[in-house]
Design a protein around this motif. Structure first.
Motif, short mmCIF file in Angstrom:
data_model
loop_
_atom_site.label_atom_id
_atom_site.label_comp_id
_atom_site.label_asym_id
_atom_site.label_seq_id
_atom_site.Cartn_x
_atom_site.Cartn_y
_atom_site.Cartn_z
N UNK A 55 0.82 -1.23 0.00
CA UNK A 55 0.00 0.00 0.00
C UNK A 55 0.84 1.26 0.00
N UNK A 56 2.14 1.14 0.36
CA UNK A 56 2.99 2.31 0.45
C UNK A 56 2.98 2.96 1.82
N UNK A 57 2.40 2.26 2.80
CA UNK A 57 2.33 2.80 4.16
C UNK A 57 3.57 2.46 4.97
N UNK A 58 4.39 1.55 4.46
CA UNK A 58 5.68 1.21 5.06
C UNK A 58 6.73 1.17 3.95
N UNK A 59 7.95 1.58 4.27
CA UNK A 59 9.06 1.48 3.33
C UNK A 59 9.74 0.12 3.48
N UNK A 60 10.50 -0.28 2.46
CA UNK A 60 11.29 -1.51 2.55
C UNK A 60 12.74 -1.15 2.85
N UNK A 61 13.45 -2.06 3.48
CA UNK A 61 14.89 -1.88 3.67
C UNK A 61 15.66 -2.43 2.49
N UNK A 62 15.05 -3.37 1.79
CA UNK A 62 15.66 -3.92 0.58
C UNK A 62 14.56 -4.58 -0.24
N UNK A 63 14.77 -4.65 -1.56
CA UNK A 63 13.80 -5.30 -2.42
C UNK A 63 12.92 -4.32 -3.18
N UNK A 64 11.91 -4.87 -3.85
CA UNK A 64 11.06 -4.04 -4.71
C UNK A 64 9.64 -4.59 -4.72
N UNK A 65 8.71 -3.72 -5.10
CA UNK A 65 7.31 -4.09 -5.31
C UNK A 65 6.91 -3.62 -6.70
N UNK A 66 6.39 -4.54 -7.51
CA UNK A 66 6.02 -4.23 -8.89
C UNK A 66 4.53 -4.42 -9.09
N UNK A 67 3.93 -3.50 -9.81
CA UNK A 67 2.56 -3.65 -10.31
C UNK A 67 2.63 -3.73 -11.82
N UNK A 68 2.15 -4.84 -12.36
CA UNK A 68 2.24 -5.05 -13.81
C UNK A 68 3.67 -4.85 -14.30
N UNK A 69 4.61 -5.39 -13.53
CA UNK A 69 6.05 -5.40 -13.86
C UNK A 69 6.71 -4.02 -13.79
N UNK A 70 6.01 -3.04 -13.21
CA UNK A 70 6.61 -1.71 -13.04
C UNK A 70 6.75 -1.40 -11.55
N UNK A 71 7.93 -0.94 -11.15
CA UNK A 71 8.19 -0.66 -9.75
C UNK A 71 7.31 0.48 -9.23
N UNK A 72 6.75 0.28 -8.04
CA UNK A 72 5.97 1.35 -7.39
C UNK A 72 6.61 1.73 -6.06
N UNK A 73 7.82 1.25 -5.82
CA UNK A 73 8.44 1.41 -4.51
C UNK A 73 8.66 2.87 -4.14
N UNK A 74 8.81 3.75 -5.14
CA UNK A 74 9.04 5.17 -4.86
C UNK A 74 7.77 6.02 -4.98
N UNK A 75 6.64 5.37 -5.25
CA UNK A 75 5.38 6.10 -5.35
C UNK A 75 4.76 6.27 -3.97
N UNK A 76 4.25 7.44 -3.62
CA UNK A 76 3.54 7.61 -2.35
C UNK A 76 2.21 6.87 -2.39
N UNK A 77 1.61 6.59 -1.24
CA UNK A 77 0.36 5.81 -1.21
C UNK A 77 -0.75 6.36 -2.10
N UNK A 78 -0.90 7.70 -2.15
CA UNK A 78 -2.00 8.27 -2.92
C UNK A 78 -1.78 8.21 -4.43
N UNK A 79 -0.57 7.82 -4.85
CA UNK A 79 -0.29 7.69 -6.28
C UNK A 79 -0.34 6.23 -6.75
N UNK A 80 -0.55 5.33 -5.81
CA UNK A 80 -0.61 3.91 -6.18
C UNK A 80 -2.07 3.52 -6.47
N UNK A 81 -2.30 2.71 -7.51
CA UNK A 81 -3.68 2.29 -7.83
C UNK A 81 -4.13 1.15 -6.91
N UNK A 82 -4.04 1.43 -5.61
CA UNK A 82 -4.28 0.42 -4.58
C UNK A 82 -5.15 1.03 -3.49
#
Length: 371
Positions: free
Chosen positions: A52-79
């Motif tokens: 959801x973007x409410x917590x940051x990761x210390x390592x790794x990535x999160x992809x939506x449809x193969x595109x990273x959303x790790x740097x998107x704030x919660x309100x910019x994620x389609x979640x």
């Protein structure tokens, strides 16, 4: 509302020195109902909050449809996230709670009215449109929360134990509604729960977590019928767990295992083992048949047969739970389902002598300690 695929790639998360998530890797397909299952404190809610973007990761990535959303704030994620406490605005009625995210988007009143009416119909809330949250039941509040989340047309809907605050009957009803709603809207549902019955009843795939790790991933059938280890075997459903030693390799498929108070049992050889290896074997109580007379089985079937005495019975209507003390003193749990009521059937009762038998495929090895 087409859904998105979600990929969790090598995700690690620490809270201070505590390693909450340990190299998590998951592939969640677009439009599926996916459950993350595990006990309290295993990291499942933290993983949901990372998506959801409410917590940051210390390592790794999160992809939506193969595109990273790790740097998107919660309100910019389609979640969108559904929490167990509903998070409704108490001063707004049901209609306005659902309309709230649409007003933020500055849609016209006509567009808002059309969409809210559709969502009210979808969640069966039409007659409650003018009520305030305080006038609603727990199940109705959760449906308002769902409708409001869907108003944003998310690609992924995150559900954090959304039915845990409800009583057992209402939980089951809302779970069925969630499943039906998923079929209608077609987006990706990621459902977090500690309740194994919830997870396996509605999910396309399940990830079982323990101590910050994914210990098994698969369909509900695979998770239940072929648990990866002792934790999964006991956390998903109920199981007889038995410690023994491999005495003989019968074939590529079966081994003979000796148990201290149970005797020799033929088990399925689903893990590489050798003679003298110590093993942990699981056997589901409902896989065991219980009868008054010794069963007649083919000699080449390797069917396991034990004799014992009923130590305790628990009648539950749809099934009876038997605790049977075998001749060696080991107590096995046996669950007999009641598919029909037979007046001429001799009921198995407390202190009866009985025979237990099961297919060797149902007693299989979940852990091996090399001898």
């Amino acid at each position: 509302m087409p859904g998105s695929s979600v990929s969790i790639v090598n995700v690690d998360k620490y809270f201070g020195d505590f390693h909450v998530l340990k190299n998590i890797n998951l592939e969640i397909r677009a439009n599926e109902f996916f459950s993350i299952l595990g006990p309290s404190g295993c990291g499942k809610t933290t993983l949901l909050r990372i998506i959801a973007g409410l917590e940051d990761v210390d390592d790794g990535d999160v992809l939506l449809d193969d595109k990273s959303i790790i740097n998107l704030p919660p309100n910019k994620r389609p979640v969108n996230t559904i929490f167990q406490n509903y998070a409704l605005f108490p001063h707004l009625n049901v209609y306005e709670n659902i309309a709230f995210p649409l007003r933020l988007k500055k849609l016209s009143e006509g567009e808002i009215r059309e969409k809210v009416q559709w969502l009210l119909s979808l969640t069966r809330l039409e007659e409650h449109a003018k009520k305030k949250p305080a006038q609603l039941s727990g199940g109705q509040k959760q449906r308002v929360s769902l409708a409001r989340a869907l108003a944003n047309e998310p690609k992924v809907l995150l559900l954090d134990e959304p039915v845990s605050a409800l009583d057992a009957k209402l939980r089951q009803e809302l779970l069925i509604e969630l499943d039906n709603l998923h079929d209608k809207v077609g987006i990706t549902f990621i459902y977090v729960t500690h309740d194994q019955a919830e997870a396996i009843s509605v999910s396309d795939h399940v990830a079982v977590m323990n101590n910050g790790e994914v210990v098994q991933y698969g369909t509900p059938y695979e998770i239940y019928e072929s648990p990866a280890d002792a934790f999964v075997a006991t956390f998903i459903g109920e199981s007889n767990l038995m410690k023994g030693t491999v005495k003989r390799l019968i074939s590529e498929s079966y081994v003979l295992v000796e148990f201290p108070t149970l005797g020799e049992i033929v088990c399925y050889r689903d893990k590489p083992v050798d003679v003298n290896d110590d093993v942990l074997v699981t056997l589901r109580p409902e896989k065991i048949r219980i009868t008054h007379s010794r069963p007649q089985v083919p000699e080449d079937s390797f069917t396991n047969i034990l004799h014992g005495v009923v130590d305790e019975t628990i009648y539950m209507g749809y099934q009876t739970k038997y605790f049977v003390r075998t001749d060696g003193g080991y107590i096995l749990r046996v669950y007999k389902q009641h598919a029909s009521y037979l007046l001429d059937e001799k009921i198995i009762q407390w202190k009866d002598e009985v025979f237990l038998y099961w297919n060797p495929d149902d007693s299989f090895i979940v852990e091996v300690d090399k001898g």
